[in-house]
Design a protein around this motif. Structure first.
Motif, PDB file in Angstrom:
ATOM      1  N   LYS A 298       0.830  -1.206   0.000  1.00 62.12           N
ATOM      2  CA  LYS A 298       0.000   0.000   0.000  1.00 62.12           C
ATOM      3  C   LYS A 298       0.866   1.258   0.000  1.00 62.12           C
ATOM      4  O   LYS A 298       0.464   2.307  -0.533  1.00 62.12           O
ATOM      5  N   HIS A 299       2.072   1.147   0.576  1.00 64.77           N
ATOM      6  CA  HIS A 299       3.009   2.270   0.620  1.00 64.77           C
ATOM      7  C   HIS A 299       4.327   1.808  -0.010  1.00 64.77           C
ATOM      8  O   HIS A 299       5.320   1.586   0.699  1.00 64.77           O
ATOM      9  N   PRO A 300       4.364   1.638  -1.323  1.00 64.17           N
ATOM     10  CA  PRO A 300       5.540   1.041  -1.976  1.00 64.17           C
ATOM     11  C   PRO A 300       6.809   1.875  -1.861  1.00 64.17           C
ATOM     12  O   PRO A 300       7.910   1.356  -2.065  1.00 64.17           O
ATOM     13  N   GLU A 301       6.667   3.158  -1.552  1.00 65.77           N
ATOM     14  CA  GLU A 301       7.854   4.011  -1.419  1.00 65.77           C
ATOM     15  C   GLU A 301       8.529   3.839  -0.061  1.00 65.77           C
ATOM     16  O   GLU A 301       9.688   4.243   0.129  1.00 65.77           O
ATOM     17  N   ALA A 302       7.859   3.243   0.889  1.00 65.04           N
ATOM     18  CA  ALA A 302       8.386   3.105   2.246  1.00 65.04           C
ATOM     19  C   ALA A 302       9.341   1.912   2.342  1.00 65.04           C
ATOM     20  O   ALA A 302       9.191   0.918   1.632  1.00 65.04           O
ATOM     21  N   VAL A 303      10.308   2.036   3.234  1.00 63.35           N
ATOM     22  CA  VAL A 303      11.250   0.953   3.513  1.00 63.35           C
ATOM     23  C   VAL A 303      11.068   0.530   4.969  1.00 63.35           C
ATOM     24  O   VAL A 303      11.144   1.354   5.882  1.00 63.35           O
ATOM     25  N   PHE A 304      10.804  -0.751   5.174  1.00 66.79           N
ATOM     26  CA  PHE A 304      10.637  -1.320   6.505  1.00 66.79           C
ATOM     27  C   PHE A 304      11.919  -2.073   6.861  1.00 66.79           C
ATOM     28  O   PHE A 304      12.354  -2.934   6.096  1.00 66.79           O
ATOM     29  N   LYS A 305      12.471  -1.805   8.016  1.00 68.79           N
ATOM     30  CA  LYS A 305      13.634  -2.547   8.487  1.00 68.79           C
ATOM     31  C   LYS A 305      13.279  -3.212   9.809  1.00 68.79           C
ATOM     32  O   LYS A 305      13.073  -2.539  10.814  1.00 68.79           O
ATOM     33  N   ILE A 306      13.171  -4.540   9.771  1.00 73.51           N
ATOM     34  CA  ILE A 306      12.902  -5.289  10.996  1.00 73.51           C
ATOM     35  C   ILE A 306      14.223  -5.424  11.745  1.00 73.51           C
ATOM     36  O   ILE A 306      15.135  -6.128  11.313  1.00 73.51           O
ATOM     37  N   MET A 307      14.329  -4.736  12.885  1.00 74.41           N
ATOM     38  CA  MET A 307      15.574  -4.749  13.647  1.00 74.41           C
ATOM     39  C   MET A 307      15.696  -6.015  14.494  1.00 74.41           C
ATOM     40  O   MET A 307      16.783  -6.552  14.681  1.00 74.41           O
ATOM     41  N   THR A 308      14.577  -6.472  15.013  1.00 79.74           N
ATOM     42  CA  THR A 308      14.539  -7.726  15.762  1.00 79.74           C
ATOM     43  C   THR A 308      13.096  -8.195  15.837  1.00 79.74           C
ATOM     44  O   THR A 308      12.170  -7.388  15.703  1.00 79.74           O
ATOM     45  N   ALA A 309      12.898  -9.480  16.025  1.00 78.97           N
ATOM     46  CA  ALA A 309      11.544 -10.037  16.118  1.00 78.97           C
ATOM     47  C   ALA A 309      11.578 -11.254  17.027  1.00 78.97           C
ATOM     48  O   ALA A 309      12.541 -12.025  17.016  1.00 78.97           O
ATOM     49  N   VAL A 310      10.524 -11.391  17.825  1.00 75.45           N
ATOM     50  CA  VAL A 310      10.425 -12.509  18.761  1.00 75.45           C
ATOM     51  C   VAL A 310       9.087 -13.207  18.546  1.00 75.45           C
ATOM     52  O   VAL A 310       8.043 -12.689  18.950  1.00 75.45           O
ATOM     53  N   PRO A 311       9.104 -14.362  17.881  1.00 71.84           N
ATOM     54  CA  PRO A 311       7.854 -15.109  17.724  1.00 71.84           C
ATOM     55  C   PRO A 311       7.386 -15.679  19.052  1.00 71.84           C
ATOM     56  O   PRO A 311       8.190 -16.032  19.907  1.00 71.84           O
ATOM     57  N   ASP A 312       6.087 -15.770  19.215  1.00 74.77           N
ATOM     58  CA  ASP A 312       5.494 -16.364  20.408  1.00 74.77           C
ATOM     59  C   ASP A 312       4.336 -17.232  19.939  1.00 74.77           C
ATOM     60  O   ASP A 312       3.932 -17.173  18.779  1.00 74.77           O
ATOM     61  N   SER A 313       3.813 -18.027  20.815  1.00 78.55           N
ATOM     62  CA  SER A 313       2.693 -18.879  20.426  1.00 78.55           C
ATOM     63  C   SER A 313       1.477 -18.010  20.123  1.00 78.55           C
ATOM     64  O   SER A 313       0.943 -17.342  21.016  1.00 78.55           O
ATOM     65  N   GLY A 314       1.087 -18.015  18.857  1.00 76.64           N
ATOM     66  CA  GLY A 314      -0.078 -17.245  18.445  1.00 76.64           C
ATOM     67  C   GLY A 314       0.137 -15.759  18.366  1.00 76.64           C
ATOM     68  O   GLY A 314      -0.826 -15.001  18.239  1.00 76.64           O
ATOM     69  N   ALA A 315       1.403 -15.300  18.445  1.00 77.30           N
ATOM     70  CA  ALA A 315       1.661 -13.865  18.390  1.00 77.30           C
ATOM     71  C   ALA A 315       3.128 -13.639  18.041  1.00 77.30           C
ATOM     72  O   ALA A 315       3.904 -14.574  17.893  1.00 77.30           O
ATOM     73  N   ALA A 316       3.481 -12.365  17.912  1.00 79.36           N
ATOM     74  CA  ALA A 316       4.871 -12.012  17.658  1.00 79.36           C
ATOM     75  C   ALA A 316       5.087 -10.564  18.046  1.00 79.36           C
ATOM     76  O   ALA A 316       4.158  -9.744  18.016  1.00 79.36           O
ATOM     77  N   PHE A 317       6.319 -10.262  18.418  1.00 83.49           N
ATOM     78  CA  PHE A 317       6.698  -8.906  18.763  1.00 83.49           C
ATOM     79  C   PHE A 317       7.876  -8.512  17.883  1.00 83.49           C
ATOM     80  O   PHE A 317       8.783  -9.313  17.655  1.00 83.49           O
ATOM     81  N   ALA A 318       7.873  -7.267  17.397  1.00 83.91           N
ATOM     82  CA  ALA A 318       8.942  -6.833  16.496  1.00 83.91           C
ATOM     83  C   ALA A 318       9.258  -5.364  16.712  1.00 83.91           C
ATOM     84  O   ALA A 318       8.382  -4.560  17.060  1.00 83.91           O
ATOM     85  N   LEU A 319      10.525  -5.040  16.503  1.00 84.62           N
ATOM     86  CA  LEU A 319      10.990  -3.661  16.522  1.00 84.62           C
ATOM     87  C   LEU A 319      11.383  -3.298  15.100  1.00 84.62           C
ATOM     88  O   LEU A 319      12.172  -4.014  14.461  1.00 84.62           O
ATOM     89  N   LEU A 320      10.810  -2.213  14.575  1.00 85.62           N
ATOM     90  CA  LEU A 320      11.032  -1.829  13.184  1.00 85.62           C
ATOM     91  C   LEU A 320      11.430  -0.372  13.066  1.00 85.62           C
ATOM     92  O   LEU A 320      10.992   0.471  13.856  1.00 85.62           O
TER      93      LEU A 320
END
Length: 223
Positions: A22-44
């Motif tokens: 939807k925002h093709p000009e944007a750049v997402f950088k996932i700095m870290t991510a922690v999967p969990d059961s049925g969820a996830a946490f991420a810093l971007l």
């Protein structure tokens, strides 16, 4: 040790795939991510000329349960998000035993993924990506040797001495004579030893530059 870069197409209904398209000009950088059961946490980190609109699109996506703005400037925002489903990329990495290197960069629904490990783990990662219905292209694959496998002990010591003295600085801080004297060897021996070490390193560097065709030929992963 095998290094590889893959471009993974994120499927629809995955929040970061939907929002980045939807925002093709944007750049997402996932700095870290922690999967969990049925969820996830991420810093971007988000790079965009329209941060407010981008944050609104992320926050309104049905997969996002919580969004916190950590830092914001005119064209970059750092956020933390919680999602209702774990990221498929990380599930693939966990299942294959091939860790993904951060940051992972995403733009317009495409994730650039760098990995380092054995060729067998890379093949398993490819299988797991297919299991999760993630389309991907292999940008390159290359075998990395440690410098101790390239140069002799004498060559390593002399190259390190030359670097320490500034022989490879621009402009040079010392001459070949200075390096030879510091190493306690004749200038001619110093010149030949450095030249052979430089030849080995440069040729290895050139040989190590992969092409997409070579990369495709060098990976074998079961369907």
């Amino acid at each position: 040790m095998t290094q590889a870069r893959l471009t993974v197409t994120l499927p629809e209904h995955i929040w970061i795939g939907d929002v980045s398209r939807k925002h093709p000009e944007a750049v997402f950088k996932i700095m870290t991510a922690v999967p969990d059961s049925g969820a996830a946490f991420a810093l971007l980190k988000l790079q965009t000329s329209e941060p407010d609109a981008l944050i609104e699109s992320i926050d309104s996506h049905e997969e996002i349960t919580e969004l916190s703005i950590i830092q914001q400037t005119a064209q970059e925002v750092t956020i933390q998000v919680e999602t209702v489903s774990p990221p498929l990329l990380h599930l693939s990495a966990q299942a294959s035993g091939m860790p993904i290197e951060f940051p992972v960069e995403i733009a317009d629904g495409q994730a650039t993924v760098d990995v380092t490990g054995s060729h067998e783990r890379l093949s398993e990662l490819a299988s797991q990506l297919r299991n999760f219905d993630l389309d991907f292209n292999i940008e390159y694959i290359q075998e990395r040797l440690h410098t101790t496998q390239l140069l002799s002990e004498t060559q390593q010591e002399l190259v390190l001495k030359a670097v320490e003295l500034g022989y490879y600085d621009t402009p040079r801080d010392c001459s070949l004579t200075d390096v030879a004297e510091a190493a306690g060897i004749a200038k001619s021996t110093c010149s030949e030893t450095l030249h052979r070490a430089e030849e080995t390193m440069i040729k290895h560097f050139i040989d190590d530059i992969p092409t997409p065709i070579e990369s495709e030929r060098r990976i074998s992963a079961p369907e």
